[in-house]
Scaffold this active site. Sequence first.
Site, PDB file in Angstrom:
ATOM      1  N   HIS A  23      33.305  34.282  45.198  1.00 15.09           N
ATOM      2  CA  HIS A  23      34.692  34.451  44.774  1.00 15.09           C
ATOM      3  C   HIS A  23      34.776  34.651  43.253  1.00 15.09           C
ATOM      4  CE1 HIS A  23      38.813  32.732  43.859  1.00 15.09           C
ATOM      5  NE2 HIS A  23      39.089  33.693  44.708  1.00 15.09           N
ATOM      6  N   HIS A  34      41.194  39.364  37.748  1.00 17.69           N
ATOM      7  CA  HIS A  34      41.968  38.793  38.843  1.00 17.69           C
ATOM      8  C   HIS A  34      43.419  39.240  38.840  1.00 17.69           C
ATOM      9  CE1 HIS A  34      44.524  35.572  40.662  1.00 17.69           C
ATOM     10  NE2 HIS A  34      43.670  35.761  41.641  1.00 17.69           N
TER      11      HIS A  34
HETATM   12  O1  G3P Z   1      40.638  37.496  47.932  1.00 15.85           O
HETATM   13  C1  G3P Z   1      40.489  36.246  48.487  1.00 15.85           C
HETATM   14  C2  G3P Z   1      40.958  35.325  47.468  1.00 15.85           C
HETATM   15  O2  G3P Z   1      40.262  35.679  46.332  1.00 15.85           O
HETATM   16  C3  G3P Z   1      42.409  35.475  47.254  1.00 15.85           C
HETATM   17  O3  G3P Z   1      42.791  34.764  46.199  1.00 15.85           O
HETATM   18  O4  G3P Z   1      44.005  34.897  44.126  1.00 15.85           O
HETATM   19  O5  G3P Z   1      41.591  34.377  44.094  1.00 15.85           O
HETATM   20  O6  G3P Z   1      42.385  36.658  44.561  1.00 15.85           O
HETATM   21  P1  G3P Z   1      42.686  35.220  44.673  1.00 15.85           P
HETATM   22 CA    CA Z   2      40.524  37.908  45.334  1.00 20.66          CA
END
Ligand code: G3P
Ligand code: CA
Length: 362
Positions: free
Chosen positions: A55, A97
């Site tokens: 992530h 992000h």
């Molecule tokens: O894309 C899955 C997860 O990353 C969604 O949350 O806000 O970290 O992009 P975000």
């Molecule tokens: Ca994401």
Amino acid sequence: MGQGAEPGEAVGGFIASRCFRLFTLVLAVTNCAPARAGSVAATSGGQATPIIIAHRGASGYRPEHTLAAYELAIRQGADFIEPDVVITKDGVLVARHEHRLDETTDVAERFPDLRTVKRFGNDSATGWFVEDLTLAQLRLLRARERLPSRSHAYDGQFGIPTLDEVLALVLRMSGETGRVIGVYPETKSPSYFRSIDLPLEEKLIAALRRHWSDLADAPVLVQSFEVENLKRLRSMAPVRLIQLLDAQGAPADAGGTTTYATLASAAGLRGIARYAHGVGANKRLIIPVGPDGRLLPPTSVVADAHAAGLIVHVWTFRSDAPFFAAQYGGDPGAEYRQFAALGIDGVFSDFPDHAAAALRRR
Ligand code: G3P
Ligand code: CA
């Protein structure tokens, strides 16, 4: 609904039947990848070990969305790395992000005059935004850790990568490790960027095609919190799509009564299966928490999604405070094992090493 094959059909060599959760889907590496690279098992239905999606890279250890974070994640055992994708003023896709830059870079010090106010419907935000900087200006920035609670030892050391640089890293690391490393880009705020004449989708597909000649067989999954851009992408290329589902709210492009709750219902999931291969669910849609913060019994979302023929990837696994539930007794492995036992197909983790330690022993 976009054009192209239904998920119940064979899509360019990728078997995507409504029963595909019963199979291990081997994502073949194509022309640009090393000849000896192995395979990534993108599986579903609790039939095999969940895949590990880094992530924002190994963002528990390095500033998010830097090449250093992605490379560390791969070395820690991640199967896929996850770049969130936005676009510069001159139309170059980069990994961040969100379009606001001042929470994760030194843009405020480098370009104090570019601070501005953006209006979004009834909302507004003040800061520095990627769509106001050219790539040449972005190259001058250095990434920094977003969270005060995490190490800032690497602040100022790394630049902001373009999506092409991220994809090149994926292929280089596939060759170096002998594993097929996948890429899992998320289009961020796609309807907003389209509204300012900086659409993401065409450039995303072009970038992917520069690195994989056959997207149907490439180790690529494209995700979005919005709906219409996934349908648009489906009409553009045979790339596998993942509908993101949050625990509350609605897609920014939702019309009528569509919310994430309606999309996560059994009927909503059957609708998603008409244009996507899976869902990326907030983990609180799978295991909710009560008002006291304690974990509640699992919902039927995993079973309902699998019944609809969708794979289920879950976000976000974080081993550090304030994100980690006390009920796991300080053992990150306990959380991974709990979700794996529910049959999920993949985890988005800030700590790919913890995910690998917990899941690869199964
Ligand atoms: O894309 C899955 C997860 O990353 C969604 O949350 O806000 O970290 O992009 P975000
Ligand atoms: Ca994401």
